[in-house]
Design a protein around this motif. Structure first.
Motif, PDB file in Angstrom:
ATOM      1  N   CYS A 192       0.844  -1.194   0.000  1.00 45.59           N
ATOM      2  CA  CYS A 192       0.000   0.000   0.000  1.00 45.59           C
ATOM      3  C   CYS A 192       0.883   1.249   0.000  1.00 45.59           C
ATOM      4  O   CYS A 192       2.089   1.176   0.263  1.00 45.59           O
ATOM      5  N   CYS A 195       2.869   1.918   3.157  1.00 43.52           N
ATOM      6  CA  CYS A 195       4.020   1.034   3.341  1.00 43.52           C
ATOM      7  C   CYS A 195       5.148   1.400   2.386  1.00 43.52           C
ATOM      8  O   CYS A 195       6.320   1.300   2.746  1.00 43.52           O
ATOM      9  N   CYS A 209       1.372  -2.787   9.425  1.00 41.10           N
ATOM     10  CA  CYS A 209       0.275  -2.418   8.518  1.00 41.10           C
ATOM     11  C   CYS A 209      -0.897  -3.371   8.692  1.00 41.10           C
ATOM     12  O   CYS A 209      -0.741  -4.587   8.778  1.00 41.10           O
ATOM     13  N   GLN A 211      -3.399  -3.606   6.562  1.00 42.23           N
ATOM     14  CA  GLN A 211      -3.939  -4.053   5.266  1.00 42.23           C
ATOM     15  C   GLN A 211      -3.609  -5.531   5.051  1.00 42.23           C
ATOM     16  O   GLN A 211      -2.453  -5.940   5.212  1.00 42.23           O
ATOM     17  N   CYS A 214      -0.710  -6.291   2.546  1.00 44.80           N
ATOM     18  CA  CYS A 214       0.625  -5.973   3.078  1.00 44.80           C
ATOM     19  C   CYS A 214       1.068  -7.011   4.091  1.00 44.80           C
ATOM     20  O   CYS A 214       2.222  -7.447   4.089  1.00 44.80           O
TER      21      CYS A 214
END
Ligand SMILES: [Zn+2]
Ligand SMILES: [Zn+2]
Length: 416
Positions: A192, A195, A209, A211, A214
């Motif tokens: 992302c 990151c 992170c 996400q 990730c």
């Protein structure tokens, strides 16, 4: 006029919830006193530089979450987002290294972060934490970690789980960061935007992170554990051994990195499966360079901080011990002086006492006594005052007995 509301991300705390807070604060003072920790209270705001230097310029906290403002003299000040940097600053400024031994602190209080408010998460939130300034004996790490786990269990929190890692030191971390950066660079197209920015700044943060994509990618990244220098490796092994002496089970999590830059060697988090998705209760680690970097002596440190809101959520079901409230009622304003003096004596003997000053309609006063959940109503009327007595009505059973004032304390001791 429209009513003014509390600022977003802040809240009021009152009964019955406040009882859980008081219970928790009392438990902290009691428990950590047994390890010779002393309470420290630092200011709620500090020079902004303390946090940018102490916590690290590249951290989420410093970059996005601080409440920073200029005062009227133009100084940049920041509401404390955490308390470790402040405790270190206080120890250096007051030269506590000489004066207080052992250097073990606990703190309780509000912290401030401009974060997205959600259930159980506030912009003004509360932490309790401990800091130990000493050499870096691995047994100290184990004692601090044991105390955290033991304290939470003592509160009645179930499924307490400890995750452990070593995040290395300035001797071994740079080489590891280089390897990590290369690995992240190779996958940067799939990470992302956040990151991607972390790759150059602090790639360790990629492990934080939330996400899904990730996290999946980071799972294949090299881990610090394979790159520790011999000193860090030995220290970490000794921490684990000491934890086994103390019978503390733990889970090695090679991707556990803490959100603040000052950590070295041991890092840990304690979670509870009982509390659902947002299950982290406390986190901490060793910070062997922070004291020196903030201008103090070359002394190692270790500590942790726990979010109190989550602990309170768990404790709220605990029934607060209810003191037996005494309600003093008078049938006539003539007996108000007697009522006031009776209340003074009773309070000095330790009873919670409410005096009603309406002193007309006894029936109304009994109703009020019920509303404030009084256990007994003490009635002063003509007869009672003449006889040096008081009529005590048990609000639960409606029974009433007349008791000479000289016997009242003994009677209450038996009945409250
Ligand atoms: Zn190292
Ligand atoms: Zn990401």
């Amino acid at each position: 006029m429209s009513a003014i509301q509390a600022a977003k991300g802040t809240r009021d705390i009152f009964a019955p919830e406040i009882h859980a807070w008081q219970h928790l604060e009392g438990a902290i003072r009691d428990y950590y006193g047994r390890y010779l920790y002393q309470e420290i209270r630092t200011p709620l705001f500090e020079h902004s530089e303390l946090f940018s230097r102490g916590i690290g310029d590249q951290t989420e906290v410093v970059q996005k979450e601080m409440y920073t403002f200029r005062d009227k003299a133009g100084r940049s000040l920041t509401l404390r987002p955490e308390n470790t940097a402040s405790v270190v600053r206080a120890a250096i400024e007051n030269n506590l290294f000489e004066a207080l031994a052992p250097l073990r602190f606990f703190y309780i209080g509000p912290m401030f972060r401009y974060d997205k408010p959600q259930k159980g998460r506030y912009r003004q939130f509360h932490q309790f934490g401990v800091e130990v300034f000493a050499d870096d004996a691995p047994q100290v790490d184990a004692e601090v970690i044991f105390s955290a786990v033991d304290f939470l269990r003592g509160l009645g929190i179930a499924q307490v789980q400890l995750e452990l890692n070593s995040v290395g030191c300035p001797n071994c971390r740079p080489a590891y960061l280089k390897v990590l950066r290369q690995a992240a660079q190779a996958r940067s197209a799939d990470l992302c935007e956040d990151c991607r920015r972390k790759i150059d700044g602090n790639p360790l943060r990629i492990f934080d992170c939330k996400q899904h994509a990730c996290a999946g990618i980071a799972a294949a990244f090299p881990v610090i554990g394979d790159h520790l220098c011999p000193e860090c490796r030995e220290h970490f092994a000794a921490v684990r051994e000491a934890l086994s002496w103390m019978n503390v089970p733990f889970l090695l999590n090679p991707r556990l990195v803490r959100g603040l830059d000052y950590y070295t060697k041991t890092a840990f988090e304690v979670t509870s499966g009982q509390l659902g998705a947002q299950n982290a209760l406390l986190g901490g680690g060793r910070y062997n360079d922070l004291i020196r970097e903030l201008g103090g002596p070359d002394m190692a440190g270790i500590g942790f901080a726990a979010g109190m809101e989550r602990l309170v959520l768990h404790l709220e079901h605990l029934a607060a011990p209810k003191p037996k409230v005494l309600f003093v009622a008078t049938a006539d304003p003539r007996w108000l002086a007697h009522a006031v003096q009776l209340a003074q004596v009773l309070r000095s003997e330790g009873h919670p006492v409410y005096v009603d000053y309406q002193s007309k309609n006894l029936k109304k006063q009994f109703k009020k006594a019920d509303r404030i959940a009084a256990a007994f109503t003490l009635v002063l009327a003509e007869d009672e005052v003449r006889d040096g007595a008081v009529s005590v009505k048990n609000m639960a059973t409606q029974e009433q007995v007349k008791i000479p004032l000289k016997d009242l304390n003994a009677w209450l001791k038996q009945n409250t």
